[in-house]
Design a protein around this motif. Structure first.
Motif, PDB file in Angstrom:
ATOM      1  N   THR A  32       4.356   9.589  -1.722  1.00  0.00           N
ATOM      2  CA  THR A  32       3.401   9.881  -0.660  1.00  0.00           C
ATOM      3  C   THR A  32       3.863  11.102   0.125  1.00  0.00           C
ATOM      4  O   THR A  32       5.021  11.172   0.560  1.00  0.00           O
ATOM      5  N   SER A  82       0.370   4.294   0.159  1.00  0.00           N
ATOM      6  CA  SER A  82      -0.016   5.364   1.079  1.00  0.00           C
ATOM      7  C   SER A  82       0.545   5.147   2.482  1.00  0.00           C
ATOM      8  O   SER A  82       0.582   6.074   3.289  1.00  0.00           O
ATOM      9  N   ARG A  83       0.988   3.915   2.772  1.00  0.00           N
ATOM     10  CA  ARG A  83       1.543   3.614   4.093  1.00  0.00           C
ATOM     11  C   ARG A  83       3.070   3.629   4.091  1.00  0.00           C
ATOM     12  O   ARG A  83       3.690   3.356   5.116  1.00  0.00           O
ATOM     13  N   ASP A 111       2.307  13.375  -7.125  1.00  0.00           N
ATOM     14  CA  ASP A 111       1.256  12.351  -7.241  1.00  0.00           C
ATOM     15  C   ASP A 111       1.444  11.491  -8.477  1.00  0.00           C
ATOM     16  O   ASP A 111       1.265  10.271  -8.433  1.00  0.00           O
ATOM     17  N   ASP A 155       0.853  -1.176   0.000  1.00  0.00           N
ATOM     18  CA  ASP A 155       0.000   0.000   0.000  1.00  0.00           C
ATOM     19  C   ASP A 155       0.898   1.238   0.000  1.00  0.00           C
ATOM     20  O   ASP A 155       1.494   1.582   1.033  1.00  0.00           O
TER      21      ASP A 155
END
Length: 834
Positions: free
Chosen positions: A589, A500-501, A584, A498
């Motif tokens: 992130t 985003s993590r 992006d 992931d």
């Protein structure tokens, strides 16, 4: 009412009593009582016949149906756990299979007995490459030898009636032959042999009568369940696949059995199962219960090895040819092939190039690796196999084995091992030089970071990819494959990554984002003045000296020296929305918001490298820039990958599978074509910038690799980065990423990383990319230079412009693009003239 009750009671009594009366009548009247004491033998025979009939025609079907209710899921999981995935190198050579510890979802049992794990029983396991199409002659020969009455009235539910009836006869014969009571054997059906595979209970010479009886009863109870589950709806294809996947056919001297046609054919005959000749299929089918012994041993073992091979090839396989082939010409051809095979079992097959790599880089494992596909893959692809597995987990999660039966890598194993040896030597030298600056408990020498030493190594990643996004060089020291992302960013339930993590900051490699944003504005030249202090002041030195309080820096110097303040100052002027869009699009992130702290501006996050991303994402960023600067900006750039292709279990999936294109980037949609010149100047400055005739950029130690100083290079850009925690001297990560193109068109993007990825775990003190990552990059660049010579890409070399006649009266016009309008003549020559 009482009469009816008495009548019902009488009927119940009759129903319960008549079987006993019938048995007694049979034993006393029909069973020839005049035989005297022999009548007990006849009684036993009749009783055993009744037992066999009930077992085959009553117990077996009931057991198959009822057992399937509570055993079906476990059987399916066992079969899934046994699946092995083949690994092939770039040239399609069979490298081996994944280590079971890498591809089992829940467990893998290496012992010879079952292990209880809570309410789950982990039986002894094996690994086999699943076949897609069961070789027909293998199946026919196997059935002839092992289950001749499969599916007939004599064996309708997985237990052979004649095999059960044979047990008393074989018991008497063996007892008379040995002079002591011995329990005989009966025909074990294929489902019964599958039961042996599940529990790893093959017949053994030291097996006592009681143990043998217990094993046989267990097989009788499990075989109907297996038969029922694998032939549902009248389709016996699953059963045929089990017969081709899970039967023990060969073993390496000293152990390590090989299960299944697919893996055994690769080791014994050096080919896939679909390419086996009829004779070779018969040989493998005849090896059931008498597995082929691979590799020589002592004289006694060699004699057994040769005797067993001749029995397999000259007796059992020959029988199949004589019984199953009707065409005389085909039969003669097969029998002649047996004559050629009779000399002895073939040596395990390894491609010469792979064998050379084993002998050179893993000599202690070379012999064992010949007959063991797991050891072979571990030795030939020590880190790449982990990366391959990680890529498959990103697509299918832990269930990737149910989809893929083989994966082809993008790397050449021998060449990659050669680089691995050089990098290990380089790391040992770096460790020796800078050991005083390493935190206690850390080492950079892989030879020191071994279990039990008390030392560990920071994660080291070195990867390079060609213009097609195929990784041609791959090196990692960690088993957690940090190239593909931090462990923290992977879901524990699915193992998928992931972004985003992600917590690993990309440090000053983020200035590539800044260079793109600034160049896209088409406002600056390399002489543009960037403020390097709170207040404007005079121009400062052309070197990377720091600590001045007032003044400005030339744009080229700011990027050459990776200066935060001037780049951040200029990037903020491009607008936060534009910078955020680049971040992006590149898949990075933004820093998390902590409490009531104001969000970090995108310009600050990019210029200071506070954005987070995996090394793969940083690598892709360089790939995008490389594609833009080499005239391939209109083509999609995918994340660099180790996978060249998949061999799917299901043919339908092979036609419907589509790669996830969500992270693909088209460079022309991110970088303006008019911005290429300035972007190139900014990003090659760390290698090429000089002052007073001396290199002064952050990569000055690699200044010899500046494209203007080498005749074999058309382009080379690179960016360094060092991430620290609150203590500016505590080293967390050191980065270098970039790309280069050789004169023959071969081009590569690359990333080099040394670090932990966590600000809570610094591993060094005052160590930077120039000290730690630069030697690793130099080794990689030298290797890529040799690779480029062997793999030119003429199509990537831009054609020379056609010569146009010119006259004094009509001189060629001179124009300046908007991007170079403010550059000095020397800078224009440096940017455009290369």
């Amino acid at each position: 009412m009482l009469t009816l009750l008495r009548l019902f009671t009488k009927l119940c009594e009759i129903c319960l009593a008549w079987p006993a009366r019938l048995a007694r009548t049979t034993l006393t009247v029909i069973a020839l009582p005049r035989l005297g004491p022999l009548r007990y033998v006849v009684h036993a025979a009749i009783g055993y016949l009744v037992f066999a009939l009930l077992l085959v025609y009553v117990v077996a079907p009931i057991r198959g149906i009822v057992g399937g209710w509570f055993m079906a899921d476990k059987l399916r999981y066992d079969a899934e756990r046994w699946l092995a995935t083949a690994i092939y190198d770039r040239g399609g050579s069979f490298v081996g299979t994944f280590d079971p510890r890498l591809d089992s979802v829940r467990d893998f049992n290496y012992t010879d007995t079952a292990i209880e794990v809570g309410d789950y029983t982990a039986n002894p396991d094996h690994k086999s490459i699943p076949v897609r199409d069961v070789p027909d002659h293998y199946w026919r020969c196997l059935v002839w030898h092992e289950d001749r009455y499969f599916g007939t009235a004599l064996n309708p539910f997985g237990i052979d009636l004649l095999g059960v009836l044979k047990i008393p006869y074989s018991s008497v014969r063996r007892t008379l032959a040995t002079g002591r009571p011995v329990l005989g054997v009966g025909g074990s059906t294929l489902p019964m042999q599958f039961a042996r595979v599940i529990h790893n209970t093959p017949p053994r010479r030291d097996e006592g009568a009681f143990k043998k009886l217990r094993r046989k009863v267990g097989e009788w109870l499990l075989a109907p369940v297996i038969f029922n589950e694998l032939t549902k709806g009248g389709d016996d294809t699953p059963l045929r696949q089990w017969a081709a996947n899970h039967i023990w056919l060969a073993q390496r001297t000293g152990g390590q059995p090989l299960h299944g046609v697919e893996v055994t054919s690769r080791i014994v005959f050096g080919k896939e199962a679909r390419d086996l000749t009829i004779a070779e299929q018969y040989v493998l089918a005849s090896a059931v219960n008498k597995p082929i012994i691979l590799l020589e041993g002592d004289d006694k073992l060699n004699a057994v090895r040769l005797d067993r091979w001749r029995y397999i090839a000259e007796v059992r396989a020959r029988t199949c040819a004589e019984k199953l082939i009707d065409d005389p010409a085909t039969q003669s051809k097969v029998l002649f092939e047996f004559i050629n095979l009779a000399g002895g079992p073939p040596d395990p097959k390894v491609k010469p190039k792979l064998q050379q790599a084993l002998d050179t880089y893993a000599p202690s494992l070379a012999k064992r690796a010949q007959a063991n596909p797991i050891i072979r893959a571990n030795a030939l692809m020590p880190s790449a196999r982990l990366g391959l597995r990680e890529e498959m987990k990103q697509i299918w999660g832990y269930g990737w084995r149910s989809h893929v039966r083989g994966v082809t890598a993008t790397i050449d194993t021998g060449e990659n091992l050669a680089l691995r040896a050089k990098l290990n030597t380089t790391l040992a030298a770096i460790d020796q030089k800078w050991s005083a600056r390493l935190k206690p408990g850390y080492t950079l020498d892989p030879a020191k970071a071994v279990p039990g030493s008390g030392l560990k190594s920071p994660q080291v990643v070195v990867a390079a990819a060609n213009l097609d996004g195929e990784i041609v060089r791959y090196f990692e020291t960690s088993d957690t494959t940090p190239y593909f992302g931090s462990a923290y960013a992977r879901d524990a339930g699915t193992s998928r990554y992931d972004p985003s993590r992600e917590v690993r900051r990309i440090a000053s490699t983020g200035k590539i984002i800044a260079a793109i944003g600034i160049a896209n504005e088409l406002r600056d030249g390399t002489d543009a003045s960037y403020q390097d202090s709170e207040f404007a002041g005079p121009a400062l030195a052309e070197t990377c000296a720091r600590g001045m309080t007032q003044g400005s820096r030339r744009a080229l110097v700011a990027f050459a020296c990776s200066l935060n303040r001037p780049v951040e100052w200029r990037l903020a002027q491009t607008g936060q929305t534009k910078v955020r869009a680049i971040i992006d699009k590149l898949g990075f992130t933004m820093p998390p918001t902590l409490g009531n702290v104001t969000d970090t501006p995108p310009s600050t996050a990019a210029a200071r490298g506070l954005v987070a991303g995996s090394p793969q994402r940083v690598h892709q960023m360089s790939s995008v820039v490389l594609a833009a600067l080499t005239g391939r900006g209109s083509k999609t750039v995918r994340p660099p990958s180790l996978v060249k292709g998949y061999d799917f279990v299901d043919r339908d999936e092979a036609t419907t599978f589509g790669r996830d294109t969500g992270h693909d980037i088209v460079p022309d949609k991110l970088i303006r074509r008019d911005a290429h010149g300035l972007l190139k100047a900014f990003l090659q400055a760390p290698l090429c910038h000089t002052h007073a005739g001396q290199p002064v950029g952050t990569l000055k130690d690699l200044s010899a690799w500046c494209a203007t100083r080498r005749g074999d290079l058309r382009l080379h850009f690179a960016k360094t980065g060092t991430d620290v925690n609150a203590d500016a001297s505590a080293t967390v990560d050191t980065w270098i990423t970039g790309g280069l193109q050789f004169a023959n068109g071969a081009a590569y993007s690359y990333v080099v990383l040394v670090g932990t990825g966590s600000t809570a775990e610094p591993w060094g003190h005052n160590l930077h990319a120039a000290q730690v990552a630069t030697p690793l990059l130099e080794a990689l660049l030298t290797d890529l230079s040799d690779h480029a010579k062997r793999n030119p890409v003429p199509s990537a070399v831009p054609p020379r412009p056609a010569a146009t006649p010119a006259s004094a009266a009509d001189p060629p016009p001179r124009t300046k693009s908007t991007a170079t309008a403010r550059m000095s003549p020397a800078d224009v020559q440096a940017v455009v003239g290369q």
